[in-house]
Motif scaffolding. Structure first.
Motif, PDB file in Angstrom:
ATOM      1  N   LEU A  84       0.803  -1.223   0.000  1.00 47.05           N
ATOM      2  CA  LEU A  84       0.000   0.000   0.000  1.00 47.05           C
ATOM      3  C   LEU A  84       0.837   1.274   0.000  1.00 47.05           C
ATOM      4  O   LEU A  84       0.344   2.343  -0.357  1.00 47.05           O
ATOM      5  N   MET A  85       2.089   1.195   0.398  1.00 45.32           N
ATOM      6  CA  MET A  85       2.895   2.394   0.593  1.00 45.32           C
ATOM      7  C   MET A  85       3.136   3.233  -0.664  1.00 45.32           C
ATOM      8  O   MET A  85       3.049   4.461  -0.574  1.00 45.32           O
ATOM      9  N   PRO A  86       3.423   2.662  -1.834  1.00 41.49           N
ATOM     10  CA  PRO A  86       3.639   3.546  -2.996  1.00 41.49           C
ATOM     11  C   PRO A  86       2.427   4.432  -3.285  1.00 41.49           C
ATOM     12  O   PRO A  86       2.581   5.640  -3.494  1.00 41.49           O
ATOM     13  N   ALA A  87       1.242   3.862  -3.285  1.00 40.77           N
ATOM     14  CA  ALA A  87       0.032   4.662  -3.540  1.00 40.77           C
ATOM     15  C   ALA A  87      -0.201   5.659  -2.415  1.00 40.77           C
ATOM     16  O   ALA A  87      -0.613   6.802  -2.666  1.00 40.77           O
ATOM     17  N   ALA A  88       0.066   5.261  -1.192  1.00 36.60           N
ATOM     18  CA  ALA A  88      -0.112   6.173  -0.058  1.00 36.60           C
ATOM     19  C   ALA A  88       0.858   7.346  -0.149  1.00 36.60           C
ATOM     20  O   ALA A  88       0.492   8.496   0.136  1.00 36.60           O
ATOM     21  N   MET A  89       2.100   7.075  -0.573  1.00 36.90           N
ATOM     22  CA  MET A  89       3.077   8.151  -0.728  1.00 36.90           C
ATOM     23  C   MET A  89       2.659   9.105  -1.842  1.00 36.90           C
ATOM     24  O   MET A  89       2.787  10.333  -1.708  1.00 36.90           O
ATOM     25  N   GLU A  90       2.147   8.567  -2.933  1.00 44.97           N
ATOM     26  CA  GLU A  90       1.655   9.418  -4.027  1.00 44.97           C
ATOM     27  C   GLU A  90       0.513  10.302  -3.529  1.00 44.97           C
ATOM     28  O   GLU A  90       0.470  11.499  -3.819  1.00 44.97           O
ATOM     29  N   GLU A  91      -0.416   9.706  -2.787  1.00 43.30           N
ATOM     30  CA  GLU A  91      -1.550  10.474  -2.254  1.00 43.30           C
ATOM     31  C   GLU A  91      -1.072  11.545  -1.287  1.00 43.30           C
ATOM     32  O   GLU A  91      -1.565  12.677  -1.294  1.00 43.30           O
ATOM     33  N   MET A  92      -0.113  11.200  -0.439  1.00 46.74           N
ATOM     34  CA  MET A  92       0.412  12.168   0.514  1.00 46.74           C
ATOM     35  C   MET A  92       1.058  13.339  -0.227  1.00 46.74           C
ATOM     36  O   MET A  92       0.839  14.503   0.120  1.00 46.74           O
ATOM     37  N   LEU A  93       1.840  13.031  -1.268  1.00 46.70           N
ATOM     38  CA  LEU A  93       2.470  14.101  -2.042  1.00 46.70           C
ATOM     39  C   LEU A  93       1.434  14.980  -2.741  1.00 46.70           C
ATOM     40  O   LEU A  93       1.571  16.202  -2.786  1.00 46.70           O
ATOM     41  N   THR A  94       0.397  14.356  -3.278  1.00 45.44           N
ATOM     42  CA  THR A  94      -0.667  15.124  -3.925  1.00 45.44           C
ATOM     43  C   THR A  94      -1.323  16.063  -2.919  1.00 45.44           C
ATOM     44  O   THR A  94      -1.518  17.251  -3.196  1.00 45.44           O
ATOM     45  N   ARG A  95      -1.658  15.551  -1.758  1.00 45.86           N
ATOM     46  CA  ARG A  95      -2.282  16.392  -0.724  1.00 45.86           C
ATOM     47  C   ARG A  95      -1.346  17.493  -0.253  1.00 45.86           C
ATOM     48  O   ARG A  95      -1.764  18.638  -0.054  1.00 45.86           O
ATOM     49  N   LEU A  96      -0.064  17.132  -0.060  1.00 52.05           N
ATOM     50  CA  LEU A  96       0.911  18.127   0.376  1.00 52.05           C
ATOM     51  C   LEU A  96       1.060  19.230  -0.661  1.00 52.05           C
ATOM     52  O   LEU A  96       1.073  20.416  -0.328  1.00 52.05           O
ATOM     53  N   CYS A  97       1.129  18.846  -1.926  1.00 50.94           N
ATOM     54  CA  CYS A  97       1.269  19.849  -2.983  1.00 50.94           C
ATOM     55  C   CYS A  97       0.010  20.700  -3.125  1.00 50.94           C
ATOM     56  O   CYS A  97       0.097  21.869  -3.480  1.00 50.94           O
ATOM     57  N   THR A  98      -1.141  20.129  -2.837  1.00 49.58           N
ATOM     58  CA  THR A  98      -2.366  20.927  -2.841  1.00 49.58           C
ATOM     59  C   THR A  98      -2.274  22.004  -1.766  1.00 49.58           C
ATOM     60  O   THR A  98      -2.632  23.155  -1.992  1.00 49.58           O
ATOM     61  N   LYS A  99      -1.750  21.650  -0.621  1.00 51.23           N
ATOM     62  CA  LYS A  99      -1.629  22.601   0.493  1.00 51.23           C
ATOM     63  C   LYS A  99      -0.495  23.598   0.273  1.00 51.23           C
ATOM     64  O   LYS A  99      -0.564  24.732   0.751  1.00 51.23           O
ATOM     65  N   LEU A 100       0.552  23.179  -0.433  1.00 52.99           N
ATOM     66  CA  LEU A 100       1.716  24.054  -0.646  1.00 52.99           C
ATOM     67  C   LEU A 100       1.742  24.696  -2.029  1.00 52.99           C
ATOM     68  O   LEU A 100       2.684  25.397  -2.359  1.00 52.99           O
ATOM     69  N   ASP A 101       0.724  24.407  -2.837  1.00 53.35           N
ATOM     70  CA  ASP A 101       0.638  24.940  -4.190  1.00 53.35           C
ATOM     71  C   ASP A 101       1.870  24.566  -5.016  1.00 53.35           C
ATOM     72  O   ASP A 101       2.602  25.416  -5.515  1.00 53.35           O
ATOM     73  N   CYS A 102       2.114  23.265  -5.111  1.00 50.25           N
ATOM     74  CA  CYS A 102       3.226  22.779  -5.932  1.00 50.25           C
ATOM     75  C   CYS A 102       2.702  21.683  -6.860  1.00 50.25           C
ATOM     76  O   CYS A 102       1.554  21.294  -6.777  1.00 50.25           O
ATOM     77  N   ALA A 103       3.542  21.214  -7.726  1.00 52.68           N
ATOM     78  CA  ALA A 103       3.152  20.167  -8.663  1.00 52.68           C
ATOM     79  C   ALA A 103       3.667  18.825  -8.160  1.00 52.68           C
ATOM     80  O   ALA A 103       4.877  18.617  -8.102  1.00 52.68           O
ATOM     81  N   PRO A 104       2.772  17.887  -7.794  1.00 53.41           N
ATOM     82  CA  PRO A 104       3.235  16.599  -7.274  1.00 53.41           C
ATOM     83  C   PRO A 104       4.030  15.798  -8.291  1.00 53.41           C
ATOM     84  O   PRO A 104       4.837  14.962  -7.911  1.00 53.41           O
ATOM     85  N   SER A 105       3.847  16.089  -9.573  1.00 58.86           N
ATOM     86  CA  SER A 105       4.595  15.323 -10.579  1.00 58.86           C
ATOM     87  C   SER A 105       6.092  15.614 -10.502  1.00 58.86           C
ATOM     88  O   SER A 105       6.898  14.800 -10.924  1.00 58.86           O
ATOM     89  N   GLY A 106       6.445  16.779  -9.963  1.00 64.40           N
ATOM     90  CA  GLY A 106       7.853  17.117  -9.834  1.00 64.40           C
ATOM     91  C   GLY A 106       8.505  16.491  -8.615  1.00 64.40           C
ATOM     92  O   GLY A 106       9.710  16.498  -8.479  1.00 64.40           O
ATOM     93  N   ILE A 107       7.710  15.958  -7.718  1.00 65.43           N
ATOM     94  CA  ILE A 107       8.232  15.323  -6.503  1.00 65.43           C
ATOM     95  C   ILE A 107       7.822  13.866  -6.540  1.00 65.43           C
ATOM     96  O   ILE A 107       6.649  13.543  -6.603  1.00 65.43           O
ATOM     97  N   LYS A 108       8.770  13.012  -6.496  1.00 61.22           N
ATOM     98  CA  LYS A 108       8.482  11.581  -6.501  1.00 61.22           C
ATOM     99  C   LYS A 108       9.105  10.946  -5.254  1.00 61.22           C
ATOM    100  O   LYS A 108      10.255  11.230  -4.942  1.00 61.22           O
ATOM    101  N   PRO A 109       8.346  10.106  -4.571  1.00 59.49           N
ATOM    102  CA  PRO A 109       8.946   9.405  -3.434  1.00 59.49           C
ATOM    103  C   PRO A 109       9.986   8.422  -3.922  1.00 59.49           C
ATOM    104  O   PRO A 109       9.893   7.904  -5.029  1.00 59.49           O
ATOM    105  N   ARG A 110      10.984   8.177  -3.086  1.00 59.38           N
ATOM    106  CA  ARG A 110      11.983   7.157  -3.420  1.00 59.38           C
ATOM    107  C   ARG A 110      11.357   5.799  -3.316  1.00 59.38           C
ATOM    108  O   ARG A 110      10.634   5.495  -2.390  1.00 59.38           O
ATOM    109  N   ARG A 111      11.642   4.985  -4.277  1.00 61.77           N
ATOM    110  CA  ARG A 111      11.144   3.600  -4.265  1.00 61.77           C
ATOM    111  C   ARG A 111      12.304   2.697  -3.901  1.00 61.77           C
ATOM    112  O   ARG A 111      13.394   2.850  -4.394  1.00 61.77           O
ATOM    113  N   SER A 112      12.019   1.733  -3.011  1.00 65.26           N
ATOM    114  CA  SER A 112      13.087   0.812  -2.617  1.00 65.26           C
ATOM    115  C   SER A 112      13.113  -0.372  -3.525  1.00 65.26           C
ATOM    116  O   SER A 112      12.197  -0.820  -4.039  1.00 65.26           O
TER     117      SER A 112
END
Length: 175
Positions: A147-175
Motif C-alpha cells: 500500500l505504501m507507494p500509492a499512499a506516498m503518491e496520495e500524501m504528495l498530492t495532498r501536500l502539494c495541494t496545500k503548498l501549491d506545488c506540482a506533485p509530478s515534480g516530486i516523486k517518493p523514493r522507491r526501494s
C-alpha cells in the motif's frame, strides 16, 4: 569467515535502531506489586518471545536485502547473522522489553483493566488469537508495503495541494 563482512551485515540490521536518539527514559511512578504481577502475567499470556520472533521474521526480507546490497556473505554467514539476531532478540531484547513496559502498562491501565486483559488472553479464545498472531505479522507487513507507494503518491498530492506545488515534480523514493 569474513568477520568484517558479518559485522557489517549485523550493523545493517541494527542501523534503524542505532539511528534513533537514545533519550533518557522518563521517571516512572512506583508500580504496585499487583500491577507488576498482572503485567508480567499479561506479557506471558501474550507470548512476547513468539511475538518478537514474528516481528523479526517480518523484517527479515528487508534485512536480507540490505545484507545482499552491502557485504557479500555466504549463505552460512547470512544464516549466522540472522540466527544471532534472533538469539539476541530472545535472550536480551525481549526480557528487557518486558521490564521496560511494566511501568508503562501500570501507568496507562488500571489494575481492573490489566486483570481483564490477563483474563482474556489467558482464556482459550485469547490464547487462540495469540497463537494465530505471529503468522499474521508477515502478511500484514506485506500488505502494508504493497500500500505504501500509492499512499506516498496520495500524501504528495495532498501536500502539494496545500503548498501549491506540482506533485509530478516530486516523486517518493522507491526501494
Amino acid at each position: 569467515m569474513h568477520r568484517p563482512l558479518i559485522f557489517a551485515a549485523a550493523l545493517a540490521f541494527a542501523q534503524p535502531a542505532l539511528a534513533q536518539a537514545q533519550a533518557p527514559a522518563p521517571a516512572q511512578a512506583a508500580v504496585s506489586p499487583r500491577s507488576e504481577a498482572l503485567v508480567r502475567r499479561l506479557m506471558k499470556a501474550l507470548d512476547m518471545e513468539k511475538q518478537m520472533d514474528a516481528l523479526l521474521t517480518a523484517t527479515l526480507p528487508g534485512f536480507a536485502a540490505r545484507m545482499n546490497s552491502g557485504a557479500q556473505l555466504s549463505e552460512a554467514e547470512k544464516t549466522l547473522v540472522l540466527d544471532t539476531a534472533l538469539e539476541t532478540m530472545r535472550e536480551v531484547v525481549t526480557p528487557r522489553l518486558v521490564e521496560a513496559v511494566i511501568p508503562l502498562y501500570a501507568e496507562h491501565y488500571t489494575e481492573a483493566e490489566l486483570a481483564a486483559m490477563v483474563t482474556f488472553y489467558e482464556s482459550p479464545v485469547g490464547a487462540s488469537i495469540m497463537a494465530k498472531t505471529p503468522a499474521m505479522a508477515p502478511k500484514v507487513a506485506a500488505a502494508t508495503q504493497a500500500l505504501m507507494p500509492a499512499a506516498m503518491e496520495e500524501m504528495l498530492t495532498r501536500l502539494c495541494t496545500k503548498l501549491d506545488c506540482a506533485p509530478s515534480g516530486i516523486k517518493p523514493r522507491r526501494s
